[in-house]
Design an enzyme around this catalytic site. Structure first.
Site, PDB file in Angstrom:
ATOM      1  N   GLY A 434      53.282  34.376  44.021  1.00  0.00           N
ATOM      2  CA  GLY A 434      54.187  34.777  42.950  1.00  0.00           C
ATOM      3  C   GLY A 434      55.407  35.494  43.479  1.00  0.00           C
ATOM      4  O   GLY A 434      55.638  35.587  44.689  1.00  0.00           O
ATOM      5  N   GLY A 435      56.203  36.000  42.558  1.00  0.00           N
ATOM      6  CA  GLY A 435      57.420  36.694  42.955  1.00  0.00           C
ATOM      7  C   GLY A 435      57.148  38.024  43.628  1.00  0.00           C
ATOM      8  O   GLY A 435      57.886  38.444  44.521  1.00  0.00           O
ATOM      9  N   ASP A 548      51.677  41.624  28.702  1.00  0.00           N
ATOM     10  CA  ASP A 548      51.995  40.298  29.266  1.00  0.00           C
ATOM     11  C   ASP A 548      50.899  39.289  28.917  1.00  0.00           C
ATOM     12  O   ASP A 548      50.476  38.500  29.759  1.00  0.00           O
ATOM     13  CB  ASP A 548      52.178  40.384  30.784  1.00  0.00           C
ATOM     14  CG  ASP A 548      52.948  39.194  31.341  1.00  0.00           C
ATOM     15  OD1 ASP A 548      53.637  38.513  30.551  1.00  0.00           O
ATOM     16  OD2 ASP A 548      52.851  38.932  32.556  1.00  0.00           O
TER      17      ASP A 548
END
Length: 726
Positions: A434-435, A548
């Site tokens: 992921g980032g 989220d």
């Protein structure tokens, strides 16, 4: 007994994955670390081999090009000398005929008769046809000739009017060729001139085949005593035979040749390769094979002898490299002889790769070129090429052996593990990237239990992100609900990167579920949503907001039974009970996915509570039941605008048959005003329990879906395996 996970001193090699553990590294004499030593040693050896190979290849390339350039210069110098002999031959040939024309133009009888003809023409006393006087003058000139190949002569006044001619039909004609007229003016001004061959009828002579043959004209002034010249004698000499002898002198080897050409790119002399040009269709197959006026000194774009057919007409093609340089020299002033060499290969008028030399001869207004094919010019390089090919082949084999050994070591490395341990866990492979972090599949050294380890990326490991990462694991570890991902351990790598260990889940996210099977049946959707709501209920009771909730963060898996839900990724969790705790969201602007974010979060990222998660749960439910997100758009701004202002559609509006109570529950969760939503996750759980009694999703239902899913995945894997092998 010593702990097998303790560090074995500072001499341990740096692990391949640059996220080495701080505590619990494998001992230095373990198989993974022995392989690490081998890999490091082999890496340096391979690097040295590659460097040496590159040096040898570079040295060979430099030497080869140096020899090639030197040979090209030598060949070009030889061609230049041969072309010089051609120019000398042209000077001798032209001087002979210029002298002959000047001698005849000075003979008293020729001068007297020409003067009378000029006066009669000027006074209009004669017709346009040759008079007896003109014919007698023609016979007189012909009888005076002492040179060969004179095929025509004319007496021409300054206006280009033919006063007398060997061919009576030419008498009275006015010559209009601009190059001829320009040189005629210079001749009548007193300087003998040479006019190159032209294909025009008025300046050419046709041979037996009917094709125009190249005729060079030599102009000499005619004057009476010391009076200014009043006309010029133009003596036409058939050039092909004489020039063939002169230009054939440089036909060295198998491909060397020289030729002359005009400023419009037409060849003025014969070609050594007439047979090839006939075979290529450039020259006619019957009659003459003289290339004069029939071949353009232009690049055809490919090798004609090899069967290449030019795509464009000859007049539209560019001049060859040597011809273009010669033509450029023609335009320079003053008009003096210029020349040069072209040692770099270029295509000739036949399309062959050649090197050549060129000159522009302003006295004749023609260019001359000498060329030789690169195959012949660089023929001696083939021995050097073979030597370099052998050396290069050995170098490539050495590099291949080096890389093969590295590959074999890499296979051994994969066989004995990833050469990387974090505490008691051995990393096996990467699961996702992921980032902010990378997740690896790992296994406990003693329990052999598969786990997932999330490691924060080094390049973003600032204080803010490390604080957020640590807060995520600290808050998530407080949650004990079976539908929340379980946290096992936490630590830092040798470089200070935080990581945590969580349970490994082998399943599908809700996004993957919908992509594979389409919208979920209402019973299954309620079964899933209830478990997500139950996980949120525990978090909310502990004062935590997930922030989220989205299909990608809800995993459906098999944990003793089918269709067990796990709520993932508490990276954006917020602690409502400790308002003084620093909220990283303020520094990170808006985090999350806009189409699953409550309107209040878009207006103020810090203004969230449990009802924001309930909105997201409703959005997930809508997606699960319809297969589509609530709002669609090309970018986040368009989606955010709809979240804030557009009414959320009902599930039933999309044509899905669901219980009214479930439809109303999803719509209530998606209210813009959070006061109108269910106020707690417990309320959502209770509502789902009331609605699911008639549409219960049973374990047999779930088991049947998972069996079908496994078969599909195995079939896909079998299909992809041969394709990947190719």
């Amino acid at each position: 007994m010593s702990d097998p996970n303790t560090t074995a001193g500072s001499s341990q090699p740096r692990p391949i994955l640059d996220i080495g553990a701080g505590d619990g590294d494998a001992p230095a004499n373990s198989i993974p670390n022995i392989l690490a030593d081998l890999v490091e040693t082999e890496t340096w050896r391979n690097a040295a081999t590659v460097l040496l190979g590159a040096l040898l290849i570079g040295l060979g390339y430099w030497a080869y090009n140096g020899v090639r350039d030197s040979l090209a210069q030598t060949r070009a110098a030889s061609l230049e000398a041969l072309l010089g002999s051609v120019v000398k031959g042209l000077e001798v040939w032209a001087g002979e005929h210029t002298t002959e024309a000047a001698r005849i133009a000075k003979e008293p009888d020729v001068v007297a008769r020409a003067a009378r003809l000029a006066a009669e023409k000027r006074d209009g006393l004669t017709s346009v046809k040759c008079t007896a006087e003109a014919e007698e003058l023609g016979q007189r000139i012909e009888s005076s000739l002492s040179t060969r190949d004179v095929v025509a002569f004319r007496i021409v006044d300054r206006n280009g009017l033919v006063l007398s001619s060997k061919d009576p039909a030419r008498c009275g004609q006015r010559l209009r060729n601009s190059a001829f007229r320009e040189r005629l003016d210079s001749a009548i001004d007193g300087t003998p001139q040479i006019v190159r061959p032209f294909p025009e009828t008025e300046l050419s002579v046709r041979g037996s085949s009917g094709q125009p043959r190249p005729v060079t004209w030599f102009l000499a002034p005619i004057r009476a005593g010391k009076e200014p010249p009043f006309a010029a004698l133009a003596m036409g000499v058939e050039a092909d035979r004489e020039l063939e002898t002169i230009f054939s002198a440089v036909r060295s080897g198998d491909t060397g040749e020289a030729y002359a050409f005009s400023d419009d790119g037409l060849m003025l002399t014969s070609s050594r390769f007439a047979e090839q040009l006939v075979a290529a269709g450039i020259l006619p197959s019957t009659g003459t094979t003289n290339a004069a006026f029939l071949v353009s000194v232009r690049d055809p774009g490919g090798k004609l002898e090899g069967g290449y057919v030019p795509a464009i007409e000859a007049a539209a093609r560019p001049l060859t490299r040597a011809a273009a340089l010669a033509f450029a020299a023609r335009s320079t002033t003053p008009a003096v002889e210029r020349g040069g060499i072209v040692p770099e290969p270029y295509r000739s008028y036949r399309g062959d790769e050649v090197i050549g030399v060129w000159r522009w001869l302003p006295a004749y207004d023609v260019g001359v070129i000498a060329e030789i094919s690169t195959d012949e010019a660089f023929g001696t390089l083939r021995f050097l090429s073979i030597s370099f090919a052998v050396i290069g082949g050995l170098t490539v084999l050495s590099l291949a052996a080096a890389f093969m050994s590295a590959f074999m070591l890499s296979r051994l490395q994969r066989q004995y593990g990833r050469l990387q341990r974090l505490g008691a866990y051995t990393l096996e492979r990467e699961l996702s990237d992921g980032g902010m972090a990378t997740i690896y599949l790992a296994r406990h050294a003693l329990l052999k239990r598969p786990t997932a380890i999330k490691v924060l990326k080094k390049h973003i490991a600032t204080d803010e992100f490390i604080h957020r990462f640590e807060r995520e694991v600290q808050l998530a570890s407080q949650l004990l609900h079976p539908n929340t991902v379980e946290i096992y351990d936490f630590g830092r790598t040798r470089e200070g990167q935080p990581y945590y260990v969580m349970e490994y889940l082998d399943g599908v996210t809700l996004a993957e579920l919908v992509a594979h099977s389409g919208p979920a049946p209402p019973g299954r959707a309620m079964h899933i949503l209830r478990q997500v709501a139950a996980a949120l209920r525990e978090a909310h009771l502990r004062g935590l907001v997930h922030r989220d909730v989205k299909p990608e963060n809800v995993m459906l898996c098999r944990r003793g039974e089918d269709d067990v839900v796990k709520l993932l990724d508490f990276g954006l969790v917020k602690n409502l009970e400790r308002a003084e705790t620093r909220d990283i969201t303020k520094q990170l602007k808006i985090l999350g996915t806009p189409r699953y974010m409550a309107p209040e979060r878009l207006l103020n990222p810090a203004d969230v509570d449990a009802r924001s998660d309930i909105y997201a749960l409703g959005a997930v439910g809508y997606f699960l039941l319809t297969g589509n997100p609530i709002f669609a758009g090309d970018d986040s701004l368009a989606i955010s605008n709809q979240v804030l202002h557009a009414p959320a559609p009902k599930v039933s509006a999309s044509g899905i048959a669901i219980p009214e109570a479930l439809d109303a529950l999803i719509a209530a969760c998606l209210e813009k005003d959070r006061a109108l939503r269910p106020q707690t996750a417990q309320a959502v759980v209770e509502a789902l329990d009331r609605s699911s009694s008639r549409l219960a999703w049973t374990q047999p239902d779930a088991a049947a879906w998972w069996a079908s899913y496994r078969q599909t995945r195995e079939k896909t894997a079998r299909t992809l395996k041969p394709a990947l092998a190719r």
